[in-house]
Design a protein around this motif. Sequence first.
Motif, PDB file in Angstrom:
ATOM      1  N   GLU A 142       5.980  13.475  -4.968  1.00  0.00           N
ATOM      2  CA  GLU A 142       5.608  13.680  -3.591  1.00  0.00           C
ATOM      3  C   GLU A 142       5.715  14.278  -2.348  1.00  0.00           C
ATOM      4  O   GLU A 142       5.484  15.639  -1.965  1.00  0.00           O
ATOM      5  N   ASN A 143       6.980  15.337  -2.642  1.00  0.00           N
ATOM      6  CA  ASN A 143       7.629  17.155  -2.681  1.00  0.00           C
ATOM      7  C   ASN A 143       7.218  17.368  -2.851  1.00  0.00           C
ATOM      8  O   ASN A 143       6.251  18.603  -2.030  1.00  0.00           O
ATOM      9  N   ALA A 144       5.850  17.773  -3.556  1.00  0.00           N
ATOM     10  CA  ALA A 144       4.791  18.846  -3.797  1.00  0.00           C
ATOM     11  C   ALA A 144       3.936  18.853  -3.769  1.00  0.00           C
ATOM     12  O   ALA A 144       3.578  19.246  -3.185  1.00  0.00           O
ATOM     13  N   ARG A 145       3.215  17.736  -2.586  1.00  0.00           N
ATOM     14  CA  ARG A 145       2.335  17.185  -2.098  1.00  0.00           C
ATOM     15  C   ARG A 145       2.898  17.235  -0.603  1.00  0.00           C
ATOM     16  O   ARG A 145       1.698  17.450   0.181  1.00  0.00           O
ATOM     17  N   GLN A 146       4.196  17.569  -0.399  1.00  0.00           N
ATOM     18  CA  GLN A 146       4.589  17.788   1.014  1.00  0.00           C
ATOM     19  C   GLN A 146       4.245  16.623   1.450  1.00  0.00           C
ATOM     20  O   GLN A 146       3.713  16.298   2.653  1.00  0.00           O
ATOM     21  N   LEU A 147       4.241  15.202   1.286  1.00  0.00           N
ATOM     22  CA  LEU A 147       4.066  14.105   1.601  1.00  0.00           C
ATOM     23  C   LEU A 147       4.792  13.934   2.726  1.00  0.00           C
ATOM     24  O   LEU A 147       4.291  12.440   3.167  1.00  0.00           O
ATOM     25  N   ALA A 148       5.968  13.865   2.985  1.00  0.00           N
ATOM     26  CA  ALA A 148       6.987  14.384   4.349  1.00  0.00           C
ATOM     27  C   ALA A 148       6.963  15.158   5.231  1.00  0.00           C
ATOM     28  O   ALA A 148       7.787  15.267   5.982  1.00  0.00           O
ATOM     29  N   ASP A 149       6.045  15.620   4.629  1.00  0.00           N
ATOM     30  CA  ASP A 149       5.564  17.102   6.127  1.00  0.00           C
ATOM     31  C   ASP A 149       4.590  16.335   7.294  1.00  0.00           C
ATOM     32  O   ASP A 149       3.395  16.157   6.985  1.00  0.00           O
ATOM     33  N   LEU A 150       5.151  16.459   8.172  1.00  0.00           N
ATOM     34  CA  LEU A 150       4.226  15.956   9.146  1.00  0.00           C
ATOM     35  C   LEU A 150       2.885  17.064   9.460  1.00  0.00           C
ATOM     36  O   LEU A 150       1.733  16.758   9.588  1.00  0.00           O
ATOM     37  N   ARG A 151       2.125  18.142   8.852  1.00  0.00           N
ATOM     38  CA  ARG A 151       1.334  18.934   9.089  1.00  0.00           C
ATOM     39  C   ARG A 151       0.297  18.230   7.884  1.00  0.00           C
ATOM     40  O   ARG A 151      -1.017  18.448   8.291  1.00  0.00           O
ATOM     41  N   PRO A 168       0.757  -1.516  -0.022  1.00  0.00           N
ATOM     42  CA  PRO A 168       0.433   0.108  -0.168  1.00  0.00           C
ATOM     43  C   PRO A 168       1.220   0.914   0.175  1.00  0.00           C
ATOM     44  O   PRO A 168       2.480   1.412   0.752  1.00  0.00           O
ATOM     45  N   TYR A 169       0.256   2.538  -0.461  1.00  0.00           N
ATOM     46  CA  TYR A 169       0.841   3.205  -0.825  1.00  0.00           C
ATOM     47  C   TYR A 169       0.452   4.422  -0.386  1.00  0.00           C
ATOM     48  O   TYR A 169      -0.235   5.324   0.210  1.00  0.00           O
ATOM     49  N   LEU A 170       1.438   5.087   0.608  1.00  0.00           N
ATOM     50  CA  LEU A 170       1.650   6.687   1.302  1.00  0.00           C
ATOM     51  C   LEU A 170       0.394   7.311   0.615  1.00  0.00           C
ATOM     52  O   LEU A 170      -0.530   7.563   1.235  1.00  0.00           O
ATOM     53  N   GLY A 171       0.447   8.052  -0.063  1.00  0.00           N
ATOM     54  CA  GLY A 171       0.414   8.910  -1.521  1.00  0.00           C
ATOM     55  C   GLY A 171      -1.141   8.411  -1.136  1.00  0.00           C
ATOM     56  O   GLY A 171      -1.815   9.452  -1.634  1.00  0.00           O
ATOM     57  N   ASP A 172      -1.631   6.572  -1.946  1.00  0.00           N
ATOM     58  CA  ASP A 172      -2.812   7.084  -1.786  1.00  0.00           C
ATOM     59  C   ASP A 172      -3.863   6.552  -0.603  1.00  0.00           C
ATOM     60  O   ASP A 172      -4.524   6.901  -0.488  1.00  0.00           O
ATOM     61  N   ILE A 173      -2.768   6.628   0.459  1.00  0.00           N
ATOM     62  CA  ILE A 173      -3.797   6.269   1.682  1.00  0.00           C
ATOM     63  C   ILE A 173      -4.338   7.558   2.107  1.00  0.00           C
ATOM     64  O   ILE A 173      -5.674   7.704   2.643  1.00  0.00           O
ATOM     65  N   VAL A 174      -3.191   8.596   1.849  1.00  0.00           N
ATOM     66  CA  VAL A 174      -3.704  10.215   2.469  1.00  0.00           C
ATOM     67  C   VAL A 174      -4.567  10.706   1.280  1.00  0.00           C
ATOM     68  O   VAL A 174      -5.617  11.148   1.354  1.00  0.00           O
ATOM     69  N   ALA A 175      -3.823  10.644   0.032  1.00  0.00           N
ATOM     70  CA  ALA A 175      -5.056  10.989  -0.812  1.00  0.00           C
ATOM     71  C   ALA A 175      -6.805  11.068  -0.780  1.00  0.00           C
ATOM     72  O   ALA A 175      -7.162  11.285  -0.458  1.00  0.00           O
ATOM     73  N   LYS A 176      -6.609   9.299  -0.343  1.00  0.00           N
ATOM     74  CA  LYS A 176      -7.898   8.427   0.214  1.00  0.00           C
ATOM     75  C   LYS A 176      -8.805   8.753   1.389  1.00  0.00           C
ATOM     76  O   LYS A 176      -9.913   8.352   1.374  1.00  0.00           O
ATOM     77  N   ARG A 177      -7.800   9.111   2.483  1.00  0.00           N
ATOM     78  CA  ARG A 177      -7.496   9.085   3.198  1.00  0.00           C
ATOM     79  C   ARG A 177      -9.054   7.843   3.707  1.00  0.00           C
ATOM     80  O   ARG A 177      -9.878   7.799   4.331  1.00  0.00           O
ATOM     81  N   SER A 178      -7.870   6.710   3.435  1.00  0.00           N
ATOM     82  CA  SER A 178      -8.302   5.749   3.571  1.00  0.00           C
ATOM     83  C   SER A 178      -7.960   4.665   5.160  1.00  0.00           C
ATOM     84  O   SER A 178      -6.551   4.564   4.369  1.00  0.00           O
TER      85      SER A 178
END
Length: 407
Positions: free
Chosen positions: A274-283, A200-210
């Motif tokens: 991922e960087n553009a989405r700030q996926l590694a930002d705790l905020r 499972p991909y973190l980017g999809d989990i965050v985007a889909k709120r799954s």
Amino acid sequence: MSSTTCQICDGEVEEFLDLGRQPLSDAFPAEGDLGHEFFYRLAVGMCRSCSMVQSMEQVPRERMFNEDYPYYSSGSSVMRAHFEGIARGFLGGELARPDPFIVEIGSNDGVLLKTIHDAGVRHVGFEPSGKVAAAAAERGVRVLGEFFDAGTAAGTRESDGPADVIFAANTICHIPYLRSILAGVKTLLAPDGVFVFEDPYLGDIVAKRSFDQIYDEHFFLFSARAVQAMAARFGLELVDVERLAVHGGEVRYTIARAGARKPKAVVADLIAAENARQLADLRTLRQFAAATARIRDDLVATLRRLRAAGHEIVGYGATAKSATVTNFCGIGPDLVSYVCDTTPAKQGRFTPGTHIPIRPAEAFSDPYPDFALLFAWNHENEIMAKEQGFRRAGGQWIRYVPDVHLG
């Protein structure tokens, strides 16, 4: 909120989401075992050094993966086709060489290695869960009932030689002791071999709120950035990534020995996205946590409203991920009458923690309920094709990914 030490780099892991007291997601108790379940705190954080997202607490692996592990990969026609396609891709690519050898970590019931076996290619699967390993052996698959780690990898290298392909699907994210796994990969992998895994991909989990993709077995939630950093620590290199639609959104990562292959442009492209989405930002991750709380509140309010109006609600799919939803939201048999599931080993038992009865799939239409809570949403297309009669009878589905809605 708390902090702990990163399982990859020893950096500080800062918590961003607490899903509360949770049971083992794939331990479906019988009636006599309802008061004897194992519980732990399910919370996740991100390493401030390497950006790896991971659970704050470990569940002992023997509690999760044992003789009674109930998940069989062959249970879905979509996944059977998926794994056959992967196997044929390997046979026409990385394994199209003299006397090739492939190792699978977490080979389950042999759904992928059966195709490899039928092609006459040397192989071995590591599968510590007894019953699913036995199912693989019955298909003719060579399987070892052990956990893969540095020690067992060294033993396989000695007995079978180097592996041209090491593969894992929905397994690597389960393993907290990844340092031993990667040390084993480096020992076992041929000089020009590849380690391929999909999770499972973190980017999809965050985007889909799954948020239900977070449960005991999913210790890590991978991003391309974190996997690249992880590989580099072990003299390995991320050389390819591929987005996948299965299981709600995954990425297939291909890793080779450092310098052995030129990384494809898609690796840099995905990390840039991922960087553009700030996926590694705790905020960003805290915003995901806030959205998770809103979904919980909306779902519980919806279920209570429908029940107060006299409607019957049942669950569809006694999935591992549904344990996170039912326990985090406090959904029990007062709101959901039962959950139907096709897996015989789960039928006649109860959902972990919240103790909703589990019935065979045939119960769903005998008679149809008013509403069905779609726990197995990652198999939605397959389910919608199968259950057209439910809608014709006036039934409505309740979904909670990416938000709560009826239809």
